[in-house]
Design a protein around this motif. Sequence first.
Motif, PDB file in Angstrom:
ATOM      1  N   LEU A  37      30.167  18.950  11.169  1.00  0.00           N
ATOM      2  CA  LEU A  37      30.481  19.763  12.356  1.00  0.00           C
ATOM      3  C   LEU A  37      31.914  19.513  12.805  1.00  0.00           C
ATOM      4  CD1 LEU A  37      27.375  19.703  14.679  1.00  0.00           C
ATOM      5  CD2 LEU A  37      28.493  21.657  13.619  1.00  0.00           C
ATOM      6  N   GLY A  38      32.316  18.235  12.775  1.00  0.00           N
ATOM      7  CA  GLY A  38      33.680  17.915  13.180  1.00  0.00           C
ATOM      8  C   GLY A  38      34.687  18.626  12.303  1.00  0.00           C
ATOM      9  N   ALA A  39      34.458  18.581  10.974  1.00  0.00           N
ATOM     10  CA  ALA A  39      35.378  19.239  10.052  1.00  0.00           C
ATOM     11  C   ALA A  39      35.360  20.745  10.258  1.00  0.00           C
ATOM     12  CB  ALA A  39      35.007  18.888   8.613  1.00  0.00           C
ATOM     13  N   LEU A  40      34.154  21.284  10.463  1.00  0.00           N
ATOM     14  CA  LEU A  40      34.007  22.730  10.618  1.00  0.00           C
ATOM     15  C   LEU A  40      34.747  23.225  11.856  1.00  0.00           C
ATOM     16  CD1 LEU A  40      32.401  24.603   8.828  1.00  0.00           C
ATOM     17  CD2 LEU A  40      30.563  24.548  10.472  1.00  0.00           C
ATOM     18  N   LEU A  41      34.629  22.449  12.942  1.00  0.00           N
ATOM     19  CA  LEU A  41      35.332  22.826  14.176  1.00  0.00           C
ATOM     20  C   LEU A  41      36.829  22.932  13.911  1.00  0.00           C
ATOM     21  CD1 LEU A  41      33.710  20.811  17.067  1.00  0.00           C
ATOM     22  CD2 LEU A  41      33.845  23.272  16.786  1.00  0.00           C
ATOM     23  N   LEU A  42      37.332  21.990  13.108  1.00  0.00           N
ATOM     24  CA  LEU A  42      38.769  22.009  12.841  1.00  0.00           C
ATOM     25  C   LEU A  42      39.146  23.173  11.944  1.00  0.00           C
ATOM     26  CD1 LEU A  42      39.468  18.269  12.401  1.00  0.00           C
ATOM     27  CD2 LEU A  42      40.187  19.754  14.236  1.00  0.00           C
TER      28      LEU A  42
END
Lengths: 670, 318
Positions: B307-312
């Motif tokens: 999720l963290g990577a996707l948000l970025l």
Amino acid sequence: MALTVLLSCVAVLLGTSALAVAGARRSVTTVFVYSVALLVGAAALAAAGAFLVTIAESAETMKLPIGLPWLGAHFRLDALSALFLVVINLGSFTSSLYGLGYGRHEPSPGRVLPFFPAFLAGMNLVVLADDAFTFLLTWEFMSLTSWALVMAHHREHDNAKAAYIYLVMASFGTLALLLAFGLLAGPDGGYAFDAMRSAAPSPGLSAAVLALVLIGAGSKAGLVPLHVWLPLAHPAAPSHVSALMSGVMTKVAVYGFVRIVFDLLGPPQWWWGAVVLMLGGISAVLGVLYALMQHDLKRLLAYHTVENIGIIFIGLGLALAFQGNAMRTAAALALTAALFHVFNHSVFKSLLFFGAGAVLGATGERDMERLGGLIHRMPLTAIAFLAGSTAISALPPFNGFVSEWLTFQAILLSPQLPQWLLKFLVPAVGAMLALSAALAAGCFVKAFGATFLGRARSSVTQSAQETDAYSLAAMFILVLLCLIAGILPGYFIDALAPVTRQLLDAQLPLQAQLKWLTIVPIAADRSSYNGLLLFVLVATAGWFGAYVIHRWASHALRRSAAWDCGFPDASPATQYTAGSFAQPIRRVFGTLVFRAREQVYMPAPGQTQPAQFHLSMRDLVWDYLYAPVEGVVGFVADHLNKVQSWTIRAYLSLVFSSVVLLLMVLAVWH
Amino acid sequence: MALIYDALVQSAQLALVLALAPLLTGYIRKIKAQLLRRRGPPLLQPYRDLLKLIRKEAVLAENASWIFRSAPYLIFATTLTAAALVPTFATGLVFSSAADLIAIVALLGTARFALALAGLDVGTSFGGIGASREMMIASLAEPAMLMIVFTLSLLAGSTQLSSVAAFVQGPEIGLRVSLAMALVALVIVAIAENARIPVDNPATHLELTMVHEAMILEYSGRHLAVIEMAASLKLLLYFSLIGCMFTPWGLATAGAGFVAYAIGAVSYVAKLAAGGFLLAVFETATAKMRVFRVSDFLGAALMLGLLGALLLFVSQSA
């Protein structure tokens, strides 16, 4: 010049094949065929390698007056085909060397020797072909010769079924490629690749071609869901042929995809990349999960081919997505990663199949549940197989890690892609790639551990002996290559630069001149990797640790029974098997992917029946995709069967009505 | 001359991690004991244990192969290399171009591969259970770790640890949801990778749910000493990693003077003390999980990382 050499090599191989038919009954034929294949492989490897490194900018072409009278047979050697020729002939060189030893135990040499050089010739010709007719003809030749090799041991259980499924899937794939080339050639029938290159297909047409190529080349390469034949057919062949099919022939399929999509089809659309990425990611994860569930050593390796093809297609998909958005350097990075993995996978997969073949030759057993402890009986094979396992698990300092590292670097460039679909897709595919790498390590701990470590699980390993010198030489050449490509990747990346220049008009910065042989794909403050330095550091740290221990620690050493928490059990049945090793992973992933269900029956206290454990797993791809098709084909065939017993009058009226129908169609058409 | 100076700093880092690793283990044990109102072993006990182990005779199982004997050195070598490449008191060390974060994660993967093979080598049921569970845990922890790497390197535009640390120290960082997710995920991964409670119990040898201790059950004497040292190093490495990526304050940059290095070293020790204290409190306050709950625990880390990577990915437009 190089092209002439290569075509002569192919001619020699075909001649050897004909001679082998004549002399199949003599024992000297085995040595003759593999020696010729070895020398030809070395010559072709040298020619293609020299072309790739020195003069790859200009293509060599040649037209021979064979094939269709108005077309002839066009051949062409450029950077892309030179790279794949290196892969093919490296594989043919090492597997011929291996065959010199392994082939002596072949029970039916007459079923292997004529087809082996023909298969090598077929793969070389596919990569050299420069028109659709030659390509399809040689592609089918390659498929049929490899089918004959799969059928070599046709009396063994299930081999005939595997070969039948392979034949059906190969024909289906060639049909798709035939249609793809038909669309590319257009109504004027421009079958030469040059004509296709200059034509500009409409978007709808290119989409259709892409779909057909994905089916045609993807089924040969083993992309999920077209992979079902691969784990059946590859293990059925003799082991050096398994190595060729898994390590090399799947790469010819990748070549077909790259040639058509990157070279002939014109500028890519971004969504092509999305489709290829999705297929690649799914293949990578499903391939390794299937592999984890296997206990047949060769089938496990074949499923890993599905995984690695997935990784290669992830790289290719990224390259298409970048190229569709005119991000050329990023596309060059992704393509370099994919092509480097093509090379790496061919090296370590051949190595692993050779190792599995050595185990099979020594014990006559492929089932890991009946092996174990072979490291004591086959120490050199164990070292080679361990090196291959480390390389395929993407662990430094071996080569598999470098190509996956490059793929990760390409993924990290993708936030700049403007399309929303790609923004969601690429990180998900990155997670799938990471997952498959981690699972692959688990799978090879299982494969190596169950086969070579622990105690023997059955009596088959008791008479096992180290394999012959030819096989060991072939394996250790590949071990060395795994290590060199992992430690000095810069040279290999530079050798790929002509290919990316040819296909994308861009390349990575040259790596070999960089300080300390570090590889820096984009910029030094962004990312860098130095396999050599890492190797030296690990070696020094290991030496340091060993030195300190040697210098100051006690040297006393005693052999004793295993401790095992104070309850050592003499029976080898108590140790972990391949199946029990995979049980936690099966429980975490398999309940969803394979509908794995475990049932345990424990007798009540006082009762004397044995406890029972039942495991059921389903292959959902087969159940939901192939079984219905099989059902429909069976249904139609059953009902058409009645036609066979019609009277002659009924046949005549059928023929007459068909002719009338066709004429009516023609009349309406015009 | 500059090269020699750089090499000296790199060696200082190497010596620092080697010297501190057992101390960190002893410190955490001490805190845990005191939280339980026990006096606990002295801080230097792990050093004494190591010395005692290397003086003892090594007992090998009858069918142990060379894998069993060489694995400890390989594990130690890869872990030490990885630990030497993670900045502790200064960034931009001379070898830091050799491996970025992805390579460091992969180096630890090599160590785990060797350890799991060693667990299978003797052919006992305990070795197998440990190896099998370790690989199951790794199959979730490693992708989660790589997703964390993705998150940080997307933010910093680099997978080099020095650049990541410089970015987090810099002005444009701000409070970010992705970073918080990555931190939580990294803590979960660190707990799992170092075989701490609630995933595994480092203090027990006779529990059926054990993972790490089961794999090394057959080891004794000098081999066990090397493995214990490598385990301490790995724990230290994860503390350094969290410190370098999420709290890089006090880190000296390459070529800074002696004073900056001294400040860096002091702040590093302070970070270790704080991190070790938190770990001890967490371990004391938590119960061990069933082994098949671990996949949920690590699955959460994987999802957070993704999720963290996707948000970025979504927030960074061209």
